[in-house]
Scaffold this motif. Structure first.
Motif, short mmCIF file in Angstrom:
data_model
loop_
_atom_site.label_atom_id
_atom_site.label_comp_id
_atom_site.label_asym_id
_atom_site.label_seq_id
_atom_site.Cartn_x
_atom_site.Cartn_y
_atom_site.Cartn_z
N ALA A 135 93.18 105.01 -2.48
CA ALA A 135 93.21 106.42 -2.91
C ALA A 135 94.44 106.91 -2.36
N PRO A 136 94.63 108.29 -3.04
CA PRO A 136 95.89 108.91 -2.59
C PRO A 136 95.88 109.38 -0.96
N VAL A 137 96.89 109.61 -0.49
CA VAL A 137 97.06 109.93 1.15
C VAL A 137 96.96 111.47 0.78
N LEU A 138 96.18 111.91 1.77
CA LEU A 138 95.92 113.47 1.98
C LEU A 138 96.22 114.19 3.38
N GLY A 139 96.46 115.49 3.28
CA GLY A 139 96.35 115.97 4.53
C GLY A 139 94.98 116.62 4.84
N PHE A 140 94.88 117.10 6.05
CA PHE A 140 93.50 117.35 6.47
C PHE A 140 92.60 118.30 5.68
N GLU A 141 93.35 119.36 5.16
CA GLU A 141 92.56 120.24 4.31
C GLU A 141 91.83 119.32 3.12
N ASP A 142 92.64 118.68 2.40
CA ASP A 142 92.07 117.92 1.33
C ASP A 142 91.17 116.59 1.50
N ALA A 143 91.36 116.07 2.59
CA ALA A 143 90.34 115.05 3.02
C ALA A 143 89.01 115.85 3.41
N MET A 144 89.21 116.73 4.09
CA MET A 144 87.99 117.47 4.35
C MET A 144 87.10 118.02 3.27
N LEU A 145 87.86 118.57 2.05
CA LEU A 145 87.27 119.08 0.97
C LEU A 145 86.79 118.09 0.15
N THR A 146 87.37 116.99 0.10
CA THR A 146 87.02 115.84 -0.63
C THR A 146 85.97 115.15 -0.21
N GLY A 147 85.57 114.79 0.96
CA GLY A 147 84.76 113.87 1.52
C GLY A 147 85.22 112.31 1.34
N LEU A 148 84.40 111.80 0.17
CA LEU A 148 84.67 110.26 0.17
C LEU A 148 85.81 110.04 -0.91
N ALA A 149 86.84 109.32 -0.46
CA ALA A 149 87.95 108.87 -1.21
C ALA A 149 87.73 108.49 -2.57
N ARG A 150 88.58 108.55 -3.61
CA ARG A 150 88.30 108.18 -4.92
C ARG A 150 88.34 106.83 -5.13
N ASP A 151 88.67 105.86 -4.13
CA ASP A 151 88.70 104.59 -4.46
C ASP A 151 87.54 104.07 -3.57
N GLY A 152 86.38 104.85 -3.64
CA GLY A 152 85.13 104.72 -2.72
C GLY A 152 85.12 104.43 -1.06
N GLY A 153 86.54 104.58 -0.68
CA GLY A 153 86.55 104.38 0.87
C GLY A 153 86.78 105.78 1.59
N LEU A 154 86.71 105.75 2.95
CA LEU A 154 86.35 106.85 3.83
C LEU A 154 88.07 107.29 4.44
N TYR A 155 88.10 108.52 4.60
CA TYR A 155 89.38 108.98 5.12
C TYR A 155 89.50 108.78 6.50
N VAL A 156 90.51 107.93 7.00
CA VAL A 156 90.65 108.22 8.39
C VAL A 156 92.32 108.55 8.75
N PRO A 157 92.66 108.79 9.91
CA PRO A 157 93.90 109.56 10.16
C PRO A 157 94.88 108.20 10.21
N GLU A 158 96.35 108.62 9.72
CA GLU A 158 97.17 107.18 9.46
C GLU A 158 97.35 106.81 10.89
N ARG A 159 97.28 107.86 11.89
CA ARG A 159 97.64 107.28 13.30
C ARG A 159 96.71 108.27 14.04
N ILE A 160 96.47 107.78 15.17
CA ILE A 160 95.51 108.65 16.11
C ILE A 160 96.22 109.20 17.22
N PRO A 161 96.56 110.60 17.39
CA PRO A 161 97.30 111.10 18.39
C PRO A 161 96.54 110.72 19.54
N THR A 162 97.21 111.02 20.82
CA THR A 162 96.73 110.81 22.27
C THR A 162 97.06 111.87 22.87
N MET A 163 95.90 111.98 23.93
CA MET A 163 96.37 112.98 25.06
C MET A 163 96.58 112.30 26.29
#
Ligand code: PLP
Length: 462
Positions: A10-38
């Motif tokens: 599915a297309p790579v999206l920013g936060f806003e589009d991933a939020m408004l879309t929900g399920l990805a168009r390939d049937g998958g789920l969106y996850v962050p490309e990398r996980i920020p650390t604290m």
């Protein structure tokens, strides 16, 4: 911050589009490309802050430039202003080194309010800026639907249709969905079980003509923004018990794996977490899988913890994605096998899962016994879901690491089961005490894709 699909195409999206879309168009789920650390110092600095300020600091790195800092702070403040407890997610002690995280002080008395109230405010801000409207369609085993309806009722930019399994949710859950009178909320009682409801929602998302025609958006637990909102209370609770200097473990009553996956994200962000215990009721596909027996669908059995009565656990796909080294093609293959009944997990992936997750299964009798014993022993009245968690925590925790069990709903949401187990009738909190007097509005509908699509097309407000 970019979001990628667990199935890789599915297309790579920013936060806003991933939020408004929900399920990805390939049937998958969106996850962050990398996980920020604290850094440990940043985690330590959360000590003593308000829940809202903690939420801002934990979530800020994930939202990119979707909201300005001032906008995001205002969204968070509005989201949690309707909670009935100043701490939002207070901790109470059950036993030496065992704590209960009360996540049921929101407007619908379940932890889903934490994510849904935030998502409601984020949708409204993002959509009104774009001048757009969306149709939200969701499936619920009880608590998601009421939380969604409560979060979106009366908003201008959204219609909400919630599918729930007819006759399989508690009366309080049903009334929370069927009594709001706003024209933009629609409760649909489907002749089927929760997995049917969830499958029909997936079908609608995979029907691109319908999806684009009604501007479908999803707020089920697959929506990344919901997982993100849930990460916050892992930080707030762990820090109040001494993190990052001291590690804590969590036990999470689990259905769709969204809540416990948020705990995993907190761990990956740098929070020292010992074990993440996945607690299931008799619908134990996750426990069987995490015990090495593969992921094979069975029949869904109705239980006294109905919000966990599922066989296909949608967010587990996100855990598999990481366990399979983020190979979208491997996940797509597993999901194709699941559609035919199930799959076995590779040895390498099992090892990866075992690094973070443990599990336990609790029978109906054990759940009732735990409700009674916790009332006697700690003076706490648990809902059946929370009791499943407490039981697994008691059976598996060690004395060195503090255990935090997530209390996912208020006992008054499941009064019949709680009273049968404990002899005590849990009263509704004051702001909901007239729930049984309000009139209901609901459509009973067949478990059939075309019927559902036609109904939704015909009932969108604008
Ligand atoms: C939704 C729900 C669960 C399960 O949470 P998941 O994120 O789906 O694993 C557990 N308890 C209650 C009360 C719920 O509403």
């Amino acid at each position: 911050m970019k979001y990628i699909s667990t199935r890789g195409t599915a297309p790579v999206l920013g936060f806003e589009d991933a939020m408004l879309t929900g399920l990805a168009r390939d049937g998958g789920l969106y996850v962050p490309e990398r996980i920020p650390t604290m850094a440990p110092g940043d985690i330590a600095a959360l000590a003593g802050l308000s829940y809202e300020e903690t939420a801002f600091r934990v979530m800020r790195p994930f939202i990119g430039d979707t909201f300005s800092d001032a906008e995001f702070r205002a969204i968070i403040d509005r989201a949690y202003s309707g909670f009935a407890h100043a701490a939002r997610a207070p901790l109470v002690q059950l036993a030496p080194n065992h704590f209960l995280l009360e996540l049921f002080h929101g407007p619908t008395l379940a932890f889903k309010d934490f994510a849904m109230q935030l998502i409601g405010q984020m949708f409204e801000t993002a959509l009104s800026r774009r001048g757009e409207r969306v149709t939200i369609v969701g499936a619920t085993s009880g608590d998601t639907g009421s939380a969604a309806i409560e979060a979106f009722r009366g908003l201008d930019a959204v219609d909400v249709f919630i599918l729930y399994p007819h006759g399989r949710i508690s009366e309080v859950q049903r009334r929370q969905m069927t009594t709001p009178s706003e024209a933009n909320v629609h409760a649909l009682a489907v002749d089927g079980d929760f997995d049917d409801c969830q499958a029909r929602v997936k079908d609608m998302f995979n029907d691109f003509e319908f999806r684009d025609g009604v501007r479908l958006a999803g707020v089920n637990s697959i929506n990344w923004a919901r997982v993100l909102a849930q990460v916050v209370y892992y930080f707030s609770s762990a820090v109040s018990l001494g993190a990052p200097a001291r590690a804590v473990s969590f036990t999470v009553p689990t259905g769709n794996f969204g809540d416990v996956f948020a705990g995993y994200i907190a761990k990956r962000m740098g929070l020292p977490v010992g074990r993440l215990m996945v607690a299931t009721n008799q619908n134990d596909i996750l426990h069987r899988c995490l015990s090495g027996h593969g992921y094979h669908k069975g029949e869904t059995l109705p239980s006294i913890s109905p919000s966990m009565d599922i066989q296909v656990s949608s967010n587990f796909e996100r855990a598999l994605f990481d366990a399979y080294d983020r190979e979208g093609a491997a996940v797509a293959q597993l999901m194709a096998e699941l559609a035919r009944g199930g799959f076995d997990v590779s040895q390498g992936a099992m090892q990866a899962l075992a690094e973070h997750y443990g599990s336990g299964r609790v029978s109906e009798d054990e759940t009732r016994a735990t409700i009674a014993a916790t009332l006697t022993g700690a003076g706490e009245l648990l809902c059946p879901h929370s009791a499943v968690g407490v039981r697994v925590a008691e059976d598996t925790r060690d004395s060195a690491t503090p255990m935090i069990t997530l209390a996912t709903a208020h006992p008054a949401k499941f009064p019949a089961a709680v009273e049968a187990a404990s002899g005590v009738h849990p009263p509704l909190p004051p702001h909901m005490s007239d729930l049984y007097d309000r009139s209901e509005r609901v459509t009973r509908i067949a478990n059939d894709l075309e019927t559902l699509k036609a109904h939704i097309r015909g009932h969108i407000v604008h």
